[in-house]
Design a protein around this motif. Structure first.
Motif, PDB file in Angstrom:
ATOM      1  N   LYS A  40      -0.574 -36.653  -4.644  1.00 31.12           N
ATOM      2  CA  LYS A  40      -0.051 -35.803  -3.724  1.00 31.12           C
ATOM      3  C   LYS A  40      -0.552 -34.157  -4.047  1.00 31.12           C
ATOM      4  O   LYS A  40      -0.688 -33.615  -2.927  1.00 31.12           O
ATOM      5  CB  LYS A  40       1.608 -35.905  -3.842  1.00 31.12           C
ATOM      6  N   ARG A  41      -0.341 -34.107  -5.384  1.00 31.63           N
ATOM      7  CA  ARG A  41      -0.841 -32.860  -5.628  1.00 31.63           C
ATOM      8  C   ARG A  41      -2.327 -32.406  -5.196  1.00 31.63           C
ATOM      9  O   ARG A  41      -2.745 -31.087  -4.897  1.00 31.63           O
ATOM     10  CB  ARG A  41      -0.718 -32.581  -7.122  1.00 31.63           C
ATOM     11  N   ALA A  42      -3.173 -33.455  -5.270  1.00 37.40           N
ATOM     12  CA  ALA A  42      -4.384 -33.256  -5.135  1.00 37.40           C
ATOM     13  C   ALA A  42      -4.661 -32.943  -3.538  1.00 37.40           C
ATOM     14  O   ALA A  42      -5.496 -32.024  -3.039  1.00 37.40           O
ATOM     15  CB  ALA A  42      -5.361 -34.350  -5.099  1.00 37.40           C
TER      16      ALA A  42
ATOM     17  N   ALA B 126      -7.079 -38.978  -9.610  1.00 37.21           N
ATOM     18  CA  ALA B 126      -5.624 -39.275  -9.590  1.00 37.21           C
ATOM     19  C   ALA B 126      -5.136 -40.671  -9.674  1.00 37.21           C
ATOM     20  O   ALA B 126      -5.523 -41.323  -8.729  1.00 37.21           O
ATOM     21  CB  ALA B 126      -4.947 -38.482  -8.611  1.00 37.21           C
ATOM     22  N   ASN B 127      -4.391 -40.799 -10.703  1.00 43.80           N
ATOM     23  CA  ASN B 127      -3.616 -42.281 -10.527  1.00 43.80           C
ATOM     24  C   ASN B 127      -2.481 -42.280 -10.181  1.00 43.80           C
ATOM     25  O   ASN B 127      -1.931 -43.177  -9.403  1.00 43.80           O
ATOM     26  CB  ASN B 127      -3.477 -42.834 -12.095  1.00 43.80           C
TER      27      ASN B 127
ATOM     28  N   LYS C 131      -5.287 -28.572   0.837  1.00 46.63           N
ATOM     29  CA  LYS C 131      -4.782 -27.866   1.965  1.00 46.63           C
ATOM     30  C   LYS C 131      -4.841 -26.514   1.821  1.00 46.63           C
ATOM     31  O   LYS C 131      -5.068 -25.589   2.312  1.00 46.63           O
ATOM     32  CB  LYS C 131      -3.425 -28.184   2.332  1.00 46.63           C
ATOM     33  N   ARG C 132      -4.419 -26.045   0.485  1.00 51.43           N
ATOM     34  CA  ARG C 132      -4.195 -24.885   0.065  1.00 51.43           C
ATOM     35  C   ARG C 132      -5.488 -24.099   0.130  1.00 51.43           C
ATOM     36  O   ARG C 132      -5.649 -22.886   0.461  1.00 51.43           O
ATOM     37  CB  ARG C 132      -3.619 -24.884  -1.492  1.00 51.43           C
ATOM     38  N   ALA C 133      -6.516 -24.898  -0.586  1.00 49.67           N
ATOM     39  CA  ALA C 133      -7.975 -24.284  -0.718  1.00 49.67           C
ATOM     40  C   ALA C 133      -8.414 -24.085   0.653  1.00 49.67           C
ATOM     41  O   ALA C 133      -8.950 -22.976   0.829  1.00 49.67           O
ATOM     42  CB  ALA C 133      -8.788 -25.342  -1.469  1.00 49.67           C
TER      43      ALA C 133
END
Length: 87
Positions: free
Chosen positions: A9-11, A2-3, A16-18
């Motif tokens: 942030k999404r990563a 991610a750049n 956390k969700r996973a």
């Protein structure tokens, strides 16, 4: 990799969700395993009690988006028919 800041942030959020989903899935599988063990032992009362405990856990997994509704219903149906056939 991610750049952009938003992609980073999404990563982080996905990680956390996973982790949360993995813990929930593991908890549900534990309840299902307890039902399986009770069925294998041939104890109908214990199997019914374990199934009664497992049903809300499975449906909670549905509401949290871990399982599809039909998947949970199928699992409950098959387990309950196996418990019913005991004794």
């Amino acid at each position: 990799m991610a750049n952009s800041p938003q992609a980073k942030k999404r990563a982080r959020q996905n990680e956390k969700r996973a982790a949360v989903n993995k813990a929930r899935r593991s908890r549900i599988r534990t309840f299902l395993r307890q039902v399986e063990e009770a069925i294998a032992s041939g104890d109908k009362a214990a199997a019914q009690a374990a199934l009664q405990a497992a049903q809300p856990e499975l449906m909670r997994g549905v509401s949290k988006g871990i399982f599809h509704k039909n998947t949970a219903s199928r699992k409950i149906s098959r387990l309950s028919s196996r418990v019913k056939s005991l004794g």
